[in-house]
Motif scaffolding. Structure first.
Motif, short mmCIF file in Angstrom:
data_model
loop_
_atom_site.label_atom_id
_atom_site.label_comp_id
_atom_site.label_asym_id
_atom_site.label_seq_id
_atom_site.Cartn_x
_atom_site.Cartn_y
_atom_site.Cartn_z
N UNK A 95 -0.75 6.37 -4.18
CA UNK A 95 -0.35 6.33 -2.78
C UNK A 95 0.75 5.30 -2.57
N UNK A 96 1.41 5.42 -1.42
CA UNK A 96 2.66 4.68 -1.21
C UNK A 96 2.50 3.17 -1.08
N UNK A 97 1.32 2.69 -0.69
CA UNK A 97 1.13 1.24 -0.62
C UNK A 97 -0.14 0.83 -1.36
N UNK A 98 -0.22 -0.45 -1.66
CA UNK A 98 -1.38 -0.97 -2.38
C UNK A 98 -2.36 -1.64 -1.43
N UNK A 99 -2.34 -1.24 -0.18
CA UNK A 99 -3.20 -1.85 0.84
C UNK A 99 -4.54 -1.13 0.90
N UNK A 100 -5.58 -1.78 0.40
CA UNK A 100 -6.93 -1.21 0.42
C UNK A 100 -7.80 -1.88 1.47
N UNK A 101 -7.19 -2.48 2.47
CA UNK A 101 -7.93 -3.31 3.42
C UNK A 101 -8.83 -2.51 4.38
N UNK A 102 -8.47 -1.27 4.69
CA UNK A 102 -9.29 -0.52 5.65
C UNK A 102 -10.52 0.08 4.96
N UNK A 103 -11.60 0.23 5.71
CA UNK A 103 -12.86 0.74 5.17
C UNK A 103 -12.73 2.18 4.70
N UNK A 104 -11.81 2.95 5.31
CA UNK A 104 -11.66 4.36 4.93
C UNK A 104 -10.53 4.58 3.92
N UNK A 105 -9.86 3.52 3.50
CA UNK A 105 -8.78 3.63 2.51
C UNK A 105 -7.47 4.16 3.06
N UNK A 106 -7.41 4.45 4.35
CA UNK A 106 -6.18 5.03 4.92
C UNK A 106 -5.04 4.02 5.01
N UNK A 107 -5.37 2.74 4.84
CA UNK A 107 -4.33 1.71 4.86
C UNK A 107 -3.38 1.86 3.66
N UNK A 108 -3.76 2.66 2.66
CA UNK A 108 -2.90 2.89 1.49
C UNK A 108 -1.79 3.88 1.78
#
Length: 197
Positions: A95-108
């Motif tokens: 995925x385009x970003x390495x942001x795993x901060x959201x509980x549903x993973x949509x931050x990625x």
């Protein structure tokens, strides 16, 4: 005089033979690498890059594991080990970003798609995202191992359409149908890994 010449000739031949014997390598002697061979070996070792990232559960799942990326020469190999999955097929994508901060993973964010192609199966002539790794199967224990290699990725190169560093990885609960746009309708994001570095 002849006696002196003969004595000198014998001494010269003996000396020459002795020097040749000393220059010969005995059988089993270690091979000495040349400077050029050493440089090539060092370049090959320097060309290999490796990183390992952890997958963390998302969306109230128990899916976890690790992914190892290795670049050797012009190819990147990905090996993933996962556990906590439901038995059967699942999808995995970069995925385009390495942001795993959201509980549903949509931050990625969405699939990594630097060449602006439609979603599809890897290698499809109609097009595919550079993050479209595809589907894999988990066994009855919920364990899976995924291996994927490509020369369309690189680690820390100057080509933004190939460089996977700074991206994330998402594992989906469902199967990628390879046709639904923009992401294959693979369902809930059950695990997230970041950052590929």
């Amino acid at each position: 005089m002849k006696k002196t010449i003969l004595t000198l000739s014998i001494a010269f031949i003996s000396l020459t033979y002795s020097c040749k014997e000393q220059k010969k390598k005995p059988d089993g002697a270690p091979k000495m690498e040349t400077s050029e061979e050493n440089n090539t070996e060092m370049e090959n070792e320097m060309a290999e890059k490796t990183t390992t990232i952890a997958l963390e559960p998302k969306s109230d799942s128990n899916v976890k594991g690790e992914i190892k990326f290795t670049q050797k020469d012009n190819e990147v190999k990905m090996i993933a080990h996962l556990s906590g999955l439901k038995e059967g097929e699942h999808a995995i994508h970069i995925h385009e970003t390495a942001d795993c901060s959201s509980e549903d993973g949509k931050s990625a964010g969405g699939h990594w798609n630097p060449t602006d192609q439609p979603h599809g199966k890897w290698g499809a002539k109609e097009g595919y995202h550079k993050g479209d790794i595809g589907n894999f199967t988990a066994n009855a224990d919920g364990v899976a191992e995924i291996e994927f290699s490509t020369d369309e990725w690189c680690m820390d190169c100057d080509d933004d359409t190939m460089n996977i560093l700074g991206k994330g990885v998402i594992v989906h609960e469902g199967v990628d149908d390879y046709t639904s746009q923009p992401s294959g309708d693979a369902g809930t994001r059950v695990s997230c890994a970041g950052i590929i570095q």
